[in-house]
Design a protein around this motif. Structure first.
Motif, PDB file in Angstrom:
ATOM      1  N   ARG A 134       3.518  -2.161 -14.204  1.00  0.00           N
ATOM      2  CA  ARG A 134       3.076  -1.219 -13.164  1.00  0.00           C
ATOM      3  C   ARG A 134       4.235  -0.755 -12.285  1.00  0.00           C
ATOM      4  O   ARG A 134       4.309   0.422 -11.930  1.00  0.00           O
ATOM      5  CB  ARG A 134       1.997  -1.872 -12.296  1.00  0.00           C
ATOM      6  CG  ARG A 134       1.551  -0.995 -11.128  1.00  0.00           C
ATOM      7  CD  ARG A 134       0.359  -1.575 -10.399  1.00  0.00           C
ATOM      8  NE  ARG A 134       0.024  -0.789  -9.220  1.00  0.00           N
ATOM      9  CZ  ARG A 134      -0.650   0.370  -9.243  1.00  0.00           C
ATOM     10  NH1 ARG A 134      -1.071   0.854 -10.397  1.00  0.00           N
ATOM     11  NH2 ARG A 134      -0.918   1.026  -8.133  1.00  0.00           N
ATOM     12  N   TYR A 135       5.137  -1.675 -11.950  1.00  0.00           N
ATOM     13  CA  TYR A 135       6.150  -1.370 -10.942  1.00  0.00           C
ATOM     14  C   TYR A 135       7.556  -1.201 -11.527  1.00  0.00           C
ATOM     15  O   TYR A 135       8.547  -1.353 -10.818  1.00  0.00           O
ATOM     16  CB  TYR A 135       6.161  -2.478  -9.883  1.00  0.00           C
ATOM     17  CG  TYR A 135       4.864  -2.559  -9.103  1.00  0.00           C
ATOM     18  CD1 TYR A 135       4.520  -1.578  -8.178  1.00  0.00           C
ATOM     19  CD2 TYR A 135       3.976  -3.617  -9.299  1.00  0.00           C
ATOM     20  CE1 TYR A 135       3.338  -1.644  -7.462  1.00  0.00           C
ATOM     21  CE2 TYR A 135       2.787  -3.692  -8.583  1.00  0.00           C
ATOM     22  CZ  TYR A 135       2.475  -2.705  -7.674  1.00  0.00           C
ATOM     23  OH  TYR A 135       1.300  -2.767  -6.968  1.00  0.00           O
ATOM     24  N   ASP A 160       2.159   1.638  -3.571  1.00  0.00           N
ATOM     25  CA  ASP A 160       1.089   2.089  -4.468  1.00  0.00           C
ATOM     26  C   ASP A 160       0.690   3.538  -4.195  1.00  0.00           C
ATOM     27  O   ASP A 160       0.291   4.257  -5.121  1.00  0.00           O
ATOM     28  CB  ASP A 160      -0.132   1.180  -4.318  1.00  0.00           C
ATOM     29  CG  ASP A 160       0.074  -0.195  -4.946  1.00  0.00           C
ATOM     30  OD1 ASP A 160       0.872  -0.293  -5.894  1.00  0.00           O
ATOM     31  OD2 ASP A 160      -0.554  -1.167  -4.481  1.00  0.00           O
ATOM     32  N   LYS A 206       0.835  -1.205   0.000  1.00  0.00           N
ATOM     33  CA  LYS A 206       0.000   0.000   0.000  1.00  0.00           C
ATOM     34  C   LYS A 206       0.868   1.252   0.000  1.00  0.00           C
ATOM     35  O   LYS A 206       0.535   2.248  -0.668  1.00  0.00           O
ATOM     36  CB  LYS A 206      -0.909   0.001   1.235  1.00  0.00           C
ATOM     37  CG  LYS A 206      -1.856   1.198   1.276  1.00  0.00           C
ATOM     38  CD  LYS A 206      -2.846   1.081   2.418  1.00  0.00           C
ATOM     39  CE  LYS A 206      -3.857   2.226   2.364  1.00  0.00           C
ATOM     40  NZ  LYS A 206      -4.892   2.108   3.410  1.00  0.00           N
TER      41      LYS A 206
END
Length: 267
Positions: free
Chosen positions: A148-149, A93, A90
């Protein structure tokens, strides 16, 4: 400029502050950190990197230090570990849209040692540690979604300490449990850091040192070196009853550029 956010001494599963209160307080810290980055940018601070640094003791995971400790844990180890990884992801993100480069780093703490008891006994060795295990698993999670990462780098130490090169400034991190000797926290950490310098070890070359373990925020400068003791997200009823000492839960943040550290704030 890099923004540093320190994840220290969550001790998830402990009843004193409670899991629910810890989660609520961490949510406040994350949102305050996001607002802090935006605030600094409006003031002209060009933040393009974010470091999310684990300082150890992310879960409770030990017993025997005081009589009631086995009865003061409200999550199983499986639940503690899952929650720790969930909070780390979290955190990633939350910061992901806010910088071109993100670094996840961290060190092992004493509560992360596998099957640790008050006698210092461990199943394998002290570096067989859940605090660094969580970083490894989060790295595996991110590798499963590389698109995404792709801008997140993970740096996991092979020992008890880690040195990060942040904008050309050497920032040392260690949990703090490997310090020893007499005196208060300041005396122990100073003695440990001097020993690292005396032994020509990497942490001894650092301009900034950040530790966990001792829970209360502290900061001390000596010449061009600065030591920060990160606050924890934990409370200890037992420690307060014995010592009268207590601290506000919080998360240490500051910025680093080629001139050094600045913009200290506990969120």
């Amino acid at each position: 400029t890099a923004f540093l956010f320190f994840m220290a001494d969550w001790q998830l599963g402990k009843k004193d502050y409670g899991v629910e209160n810890t989660l609520k307080r961490y949510e406040v810290a994350l949102q305050d950190a996001v607002n802090r980055i935006k605030e600094l940018r409006k003031a002209g601070v060009a933040i393009n990197e974010i470091y999310m640094v684990g300082l150890g003791d992310l879960t409770e995971n030990c017993y025997g230090f005081y009589d009631s400790q086995p009865h003061n844990i409200e999550l199983t180890l499986i639940e503690q570990y899952a929650l720790a990884r969930s909070l780390i992801m979290k955190t990633i993100d939350t910061f992901l849209p806010l910088a071109d480069k993100l670094v996840l780093a961290g060190v092992p703490g004493n509560h992360g040692e596998m099957s640790r008891s008050a006698k210092g006994q461990v199943t394998t060795n002290r570096l067989d540690n859940s605090d660094t295990m969580h970083l490894q698993i989060c790295e595996e999670i991110m590798k499963a979604n590389p698109a995404r990462y792709k801008k997140v780098k993970v740096e996991i130490p092979t020992g008890f300490h880690q040195v990060l090169d942040v904008k050309g400034v050497k920032v040392g991190i260690t949990h703090g449990h490997m310090s020893g000797g007499g005196g208060n926290a300041e005396a122990k950490i100073e003695s440990w850091w001097k020993g690292q310098m005396y032994g020509f070890l990497p942490a001894g070359e650092c301009e900034i040192l950040v530790t966990g373990h001792y829970h209360h925020f502290r900061a001390k400068q000596q010449g061009d070196r600065t030591w920060f003791q990160s606050p924890s997200l934990d409370k200890s009823i037992d420690f307060t009853a014995r010592s009268g000492m207590w601290s506000h839960p919080g998360v240490l943040t500051f910025t680093v550029n080629k001139k050094g550290w600045d913009n200290l704030r506990i969120v």
